[in-house]
Design an enzyme around this catalytic site. Structure first.
Site, PDB file in Angstrom:
ATOM      1  N   SER A 141      -7.960 -10.630  -4.071  1.00 45.82           N
ATOM      2  CA  SER A 141      -7.695  -9.614  -5.091  1.00 45.82           C
ATOM      3  C   SER A 141      -6.263  -9.093  -5.113  1.00 45.82           C
ATOM      4  CB  SER A 141      -8.661  -8.434  -4.936  1.00 45.82           C
ATOM      5  OG  SER A 141      -8.350  -7.692  -3.782  1.00 45.82           O
ATOM      6  N   LYS A 201      -5.500  -2.202  -1.984  1.00 50.67           N
ATOM      7  CA  LYS A 201      -5.224  -2.229  -3.428  1.00 50.67           C
ATOM      8  C   LYS A 201      -3.899  -1.541  -3.697  1.00 50.67           C
ATOM      9  CE  LYS A 201      -9.309  -3.903  -4.468  1.00 50.67           C
ATOM     10  NZ  LYS A 201      -9.476  -5.299  -4.711  1.00 50.67           N
TER      11      LYS A 201
END
Length: 145
Positions: free
Chosen positions: A14, A55
């Site tokens: 991701s 993230k």
């Protein structure tokens, strides 16, 4: 006594192309006691299963985020995101849209750099600062200028 840094390992794709699965990272656990996260910071936080998640902060407390007409806006400014490639940007923009949202106090809105395969704030909502472990310390070769 809290340690100033912890070790964390990237799991999954991701955060590609910035970070790759299996990469070892250091996380500064003290930084957000003195400053608040800003757009572009890569953070580590714990999810509901107590797993560390990595993230990028897209918006922090008080920021306005909107996705309309295939464009991402943060505080009414078009967001280009130099750390994502055009293919992933187009997938991200085509499959997602939402009206203006104000990031609540004490929370951040996070996105993975590899938007097409990231479970992030678009799906799980805002991340509470109480779940944020700290800011990822990137080696010089990983900085995006």
């Amino acid at each position: 006594m809290q340690r100033p840094f912890i070790h964390c390992v990237v799991e999954g794709s991701s955060m590609e192309p910035t970070l790759f699965s299996g990469e070892s990272l250091l996380v500064n656990t003290f930084i957000y006691k003195f400053v608040r996260p800003v757009k572009g910071d890569i953070i580590a936080f714990q999810n509901s299963e107590k797993q560390y998640i990595i993230k990028r902060v897209a918006a922090s407390s008080g920021d306005i985020i909107e996705l309309q007409h295939n464009n991402l806006y943060i505080n009414n400014e078009y967001e280009i995101g130099g750390y994502i490639n055009d293919k992933n940007k187009q997938i991200f923009l085509q499959k997602n849209r939402f009206s203006p949202l104000i990031v609540p106090n004490g929370k951040v809105f996070v996105l993975g750099d590899n938007r097409s395969c990231s479970i992030d704030s678009r799906k799980v909502g805002f991340i509470s600062m109480s779940n944020v472990i700290g800011r990822v310390v990137l080696p010089p070769s990983k900085h995006v200028y």
